[in-house]
Design an enzyme around this catalytic site. Structure first.
Site, short mmCIF file in Angstrom:
data_model
loop_
_atom_site.label_atom_id
_atom_site.label_comp_id
_atom_site.label_asym_id
_atom_site.label_seq_id
_atom_site.Cartn_x
_atom_site.Cartn_y
_atom_site.Cartn_z
N THR A 143 30.35 98.61 -30.65
CA THR A 143 29.68 99.57 -29.70
C THR A 143 28.67 100.31 -30.36
O THR A 143 27.57 100.62 -29.79
CB THR A 143 30.59 100.37 -28.97
OG1 THR A 143 31.81 99.75 -28.38
CG2 THR A 143 30.02 101.31 -28.14
N CYS A 425 68.99 123.14 -14.19
CA CYS A 425 68.75 124.41 -14.56
C CYS A 425 68.06 124.79 -15.99
O CYS A 425 67.23 125.39 -16.24
CB CYS A 425 69.71 125.42 -14.28
SG CYS A 425 70.22 125.74 -12.28
N1 3NM Z 1 30.14 107.36 -32.13
P1 3NM Z 1 34.21 102.26 -29.11
S1 3NM Z 1 31.45 105.24 -33.27
C1 3NM Z 1 29.59 106.66 -29.72
O1 3NM Z 1 31.38 106.85 -35.60
C2 3NM Z 1 30.11 106.51 -30.97
O2 3NM Z 1 30.23 108.59 -34.54
C3 3NM Z 1 30.90 106.78 -33.23
O3 3NM Z 1 32.86 102.84 -29.28
C4 3NM Z 1 30.80 107.53 -34.65
O4 3NM Z 1 35.23 103.22 -28.63
C5 3NM Z 1 30.99 105.22 -31.60
O5 3NM Z 1 33.97 101.10 -28.00
C6 3NM Z 1 31.42 104.06 -30.54
O6 3NM Z 1 34.53 101.41 -30.60
C7 3NM Z 1 32.77 104.11 -30.07
#
Ligand code: 3NM
Ligand code: MG
Length: 499
Positions: A143, A425
């Site tokens: 992600t 209770c």
């Molecule tokens: N921040 P998922 S990791 C938005 O490490 C975000 O600061 C992160 O996505 C950090 O839950 C991340 O799909 C993405 O692994 C997390």
């Protein structure tokens, strides 16, 4: 008096992602809506690169949605967007605007969350006045590909320990990065630096946004959060030994006092309300159990409820046999209208009476007689909870616990609990101890009490020396005591989470 806004709950923290790889072709508002129905407690709208006009428009739609659920909406990085739409706050990373600048723009009352990957970043953020921290990256994740350091559960734990050590133990934390329903329980267990400090929740993107069924994914995460809270709740009782002030019926006084002791609380059985103002100052909770109501008793309940409400201390209302007689129907309605209750506890017949008011259907004795399916029970608990802004603990073979938007089922216990008097209770007494010691989330405190209680019953019945209701009661107290000790140490293996 104005009631302060409830403290934000970071338990199931959803971070959005609008990219096709994660959201697919779906509408973000619909996906977030489903996730909220599943039990998400906080939403962060994250769109770092989108066109400003479109981001503001989406933020407004999301804010309308989260407001309907009573859940905070935070905006990632784009502080100006948060200011423009007036949502509850922002989340900023190490490469975004600094906390001081953000604070000037959003004001004192808004939430500022900060991402931290190291002890130094975490301590600095706390010193700068961050309201909560996102700790990560736990695991590598598709992600977010530019994550700087993968620190794993043990890295999170090291930061939590350092925060507690530096006096920032009260700053809430979530972890982020690669957390999902397959590893959440393990992440929560491994990161816990209990009793020093534990995570307040888990933040996820793909585990919910990319899920086939976002509501179901959120519901599962909420379950992991509730289970992980059990040792925190039980441990908090052991450390605080909160006062459990019982104004209870004359059938269960001794049993209730022993249950309070077994879960680590300090019982006082006082039905004389002139003592309540002093007792309310001691940091505990009050149980008002209407099991043997009298005119004098009713007057005492009212005075004590006022004293505990004035002191801002929680009250557990147990309207025993609320539907059984005209007197009890009227008394429970009167009590309910009189004050604020942290938890309202009872069986289906009692809760239906409270929900329907004094004219509701006749109840036989103090036992539950009503038939109501699981969906009906969940809806009854949630409706009553919303109406009274309380946690409702609806007891039965499967307990249902709701705060009006999050609803949990506790499916353990044993029919033997119905063969001895006072078990219902005394569950109220156990709840009082847990709610007093764990104010952060009375819903999870009540769930913890129900889980521990039901587990003790199952373990007691399984013992060779238990032959019936007579031998059950002492064995039940032994097991409650033993479970409390083991669970406070973080050992979840004793708990029975499902029949
Ligand atoms: N921040 P998922 S990791 C938005 O490490 C975000 O600061 C992160 O996505 C950090 O839950 C991340 O799909 C993405 O692994 C997390
Ligand atoms: Mg960021």
């Amino acid at each position: 008096a104005p009631t302060p806004a409830a403290a934000p709950n970071y338990g199931v923290y959803l971070v959005t992602d609008s990219t096709p790889a994660i959201l697919g072709g779906r509408d973000l508002v619909q996906v977030v809506g489903a996730a909220l129905r599943g039990g998400v407690t906080c939403v962060q709208y994250r769109d770092k690169n989108g066109d400003r006009g479109a981001v503001v428009a989406m933020a407004r739609r999301l804010h309308a949605l989260t407001q309907r659920h009573g859940v905070p909406l935070l905006i990632n990085d784009r502080v100006d967007v948060a200011v423009e739409i007036g949502c509850e706050g922002v989340h900023i990373g190490q490469d975004d605007m600094n906390v001081h600048e953000a604070r000037k723009l959003v004001g004192q009352d808004k939430i500022i969350g900060v991402t931290a990957s190291s002890v130094d970043e975490a301590i600095k953020a706390c010193q700068d006045g961050a309201d909560y921290l996102g700790l990560g990256t736990v695991y590598a994740t598709a992600t977010k590909k530019d994550t700087k350091s993968i620190i794993g559960p043990l890295g999170i734990r090291a930061i939590l320990e350092a925060m507690a050590e530096a006096g920032h133990g009260a700053v809430p934390t979530v972890c982020i990065g690669g957390v999902n329903n397959d590893n959440a329980a393990e992440v929560l267990a491994q990161t816990s630096a209990a009793p020093a400090k534990s995570l307040d929740g888990v933040a996820v993107v793909s585990a919910v946004i990319a899920a086939d069924d976002p509501a179901e994914a959120a519901r599962h995460l909420a379950g992991h959060i509730a289970v992980a809270a059990i040792p925190l709740v039980v441990g908090a009782v052991g450390r605080a030994t909160p006062l459990s002030h019982n104004m209870t019926n004359l059938v269960v006084q001794n049993f209730a006092a022993n249950v309070a002791l077994a879960v680590g609380a300090s019982p006082i059985m006082s039905n004389y309300a002139a003592e309540a103002a002093d007792l309310a100052k001691l940091g505990g909770a009050l149980v008002v159990n209407m099991g043997t109501v009298t005119p004098e008793g009713l007057a005492n309940y009212k005075q004590a409820i006022k004293a505990y409400n004035d002191a801002g201390r929680p009250i557990i209302l147990d309207p025993v046999g609320a539907g059984a007689t005209a007197i009890r129907r009227a008394a429970s309605a009167e009590i309910l209208a009189l004050g604020r209750f942290a938890v309202i506890k009872g069986n289906v017949a009692e809760m239906q009476t409270l929900y329907g008011g004094p004219s509701a259907t006749q109840q036989r004795g103090v036992d539950s007689t009503s038939e109501l399916g699981m969906a009906g029970r969940a809806s009854l608990a949630a409706s009553l909870a919303r109406r009274h802004r309380a946690v409702v603990l609806l007891t039965g073979p499967t307990d249902v616990v709701s705060d009006g938007r999050r609803t949990y089922r506790v499916d353990n216990g044993h029919a033997m609990l119905g063969r001895v008097t006072g078990t219902g209770c005394t569950l109220g007494t156990a709840v009082s101890a847990m709610v007093a010691a764990y104010p952060a989330d009375p819903l999870l405190a009540a769930v913890a009490a129900a889980v521990v209680f039901g587990t003790a019953a199952q373990r007691a019945v399984a013992r060779d020396d238990v032959r019936g209701p007579g031998t059950f009661v002492p064995a039940f107290l032994d097991e409650l005591d033993a479970i409390t000790r083991a669970t406070a140490e973080g050992d979840l293996r004793w708990l029975v989470l499902a029949r």
